[in-house]
Structures are given as structure tokens and as C-alpha cells.
Design a protein around this motif. Structure first.
Motif, short mmCIF file in Angstrom:
data_model
loop_
_atom_site.label_atom_id
_atom_site.label_comp_id
_atom_site.label_asym_id
_atom_site.label_seq_id
_atom_site.Cartn_x
_atom_site.Cartn_y
_atom_site.Cartn_z
N ASP A 124 0.84 -1.19 0.00
CA ASP A 124 0.00 0.00 0.00
C ASP A 124 0.88 1.25 0.00
O ASP A 124 1.60 1.51 0.97
N TYR A 125 0.79 2.00 -1.10
CA TYR A 125 1.56 3.22 -1.24
C TYR A 125 0.66 4.35 -1.72
O TYR A 125 -0.40 4.12 -2.31
N ARG A 126 1.09 5.55 -1.46
CA ARG A 126 0.43 6.74 -2.00
C ARG A 126 1.39 7.32 -3.04
O ARG A 126 2.60 7.39 -2.82
N TYR A 127 0.83 7.75 -4.17
CA TYR A 127 1.63 8.22 -5.30
C TYR A 127 1.37 9.70 -5.56
O TYR A 127 0.25 10.11 -5.84
N PHE A 128 2.44 10.49 -5.46
CA PHE A 128 2.37 11.92 -5.71
C PHE A 128 3.24 12.24 -6.92
O PHE A 128 4.33 11.68 -7.08
N PHE A 129 2.75 13.16 -7.75
CA PHE A 129 3.47 13.53 -8.97
C PHE A 129 3.60 15.04 -9.05
O PHE A 129 2.64 15.78 -8.82
N ARG A 130 4.79 15.48 -9.42
CA ARG A 130 5.03 16.92 -9.57
C ARG A 130 4.37 17.38 -10.87
O ARG A 130 4.48 16.74 -11.91
N GLN A 131 3.69 18.52 -10.78
CA GLN A 131 3.09 19.12 -11.97
C GLN A 131 2.93 20.62 -11.75
O GLN A 131 3.05 21.11 -10.64
N TRP A 132 2.64 21.33 -12.82
CA TRP A 132 2.44 22.77 -12.76
C TRP A 132 0.97 23.07 -12.51
O TRP A 132 0.10 22.51 -13.16
N CYS A 133 0.69 23.93 -11.53
CA CYS A 133 -0.68 24.32 -11.23
C CYS A 133 -0.91 25.73 -11.74
O CYS A 133 -0.28 26.68 -11.26
#
Length: 135
Positions: A93-102
Motif C-alpha cells: 500500500d503506497y500513496r503516489y504523488f506527482f510533480r506538476q504545474w498548477c
């Protein structure tokens, strides 16, 4: 000092300085060596690897608690979270975060993806992922 007339501080040549002849083993002069095949039969090719001449992108990911981020070059296409999970092979069980431009706040953010069909966002034509163990 050398015994020759150069007065340099090199050592004189001995019999051990001679080069060894090429070791050709049991081959005769006309035989050629067969190169080893680069991919063994029965081993599946990487479905994410770019084909020759195909565009590629770099995917970087860092798992919480591991010091060094990892990098993988893959074919340039839109990947889903499910494909990303298969690509990096993290079980559990992992949480996945991704860098992006807001655009709303004119800044980069880390966006969490939850659903397997979500498309992975690219940032500066690369993918940056941060993986945290779920509590």
C-alpha cells in the motif's frame, strides 16, 4: 639511476617487461569468434522501453525513506497510474504523488493520484514521482 647515458630515474628493462603474445586458445588462424546474443530466448522484452528512433522521456521516482531517487527511460506516451505501478514494481500500500504545474497558483505542486486509470502528469517533459508508504 638508469645504467644508460640518459641519467633519468627510470628502471632498466628486464625480461618481465616484455608483452605477452595474444592468447588465441585452441582457435586456428581462420576461425572467428561467434558473438553472444544480446537477448536470450525466453526473456520478454521490456514493453515500456522506447523502440529505436522513438521519442523517450525520463521517469524519476523516490520512495519515502530511500535516499537516492531512481530513474528510468521509457517511450514517450501517456501512462496511467496502473502502468506506473507495473513499471516500478512496488508491492504493498503506497500513496503516489506527482510533480506538476498548477495554473491556479502559478507554482509547481505534488498532486496525489488515487485511481489506477488516472493519467500521470508530466512536468517539463519528465515524470517526477514521490511514493509514500500508506499508514
Amino acid at each position: 639511476m638508469c645504467l644508460c647515458s640518459c641519467r633519468m630515474a627510470h628502471r632498466p628493462k628486464t625480461n618481465t617487461d616484455r608483452r605477452r603474445p595474444n592468447n588465441t586458445g585452441n582457435r586456428s588462424a581462420g576461425q572467428q569468434v561467434t558473438p553472444i546474443q544480446s537477448s536470450a530466448p525466453g526473456i520478454a522484452k521490456d514493453p515500456f522501453a522506447p523502440k529505436p528512433g522513438e521519442a523517450s522521456i525520463a521517469m524519476f521516482y523516490q520512495v519515502e525513506g530511500e535516499g537516492t531517487p531512481k530513474r528510468r527511460v521509457v517511450a514517450d506516451k501517456d501512462y496511467t497510474l496502473m502502468e506506473f505501478k507495473r513499471l516500478f514494481g512496488k508491492k504493498g500500500d503506497y500513496r503516489y504523488f506527482f510533480r506538476q504545474w498548477c495554473e491556479e497558483i502559478q507554482s509547481e505542486i505534488k498532486d496525489e493520484l488515487i485511481y489506477d486509470h488516472d493519467i500521470i502528469p508530466k512536468y517539463q517533459n519528465k515524470v517526477f514521482a514521490f511514493i509514500e508508504k500508506s499508514s
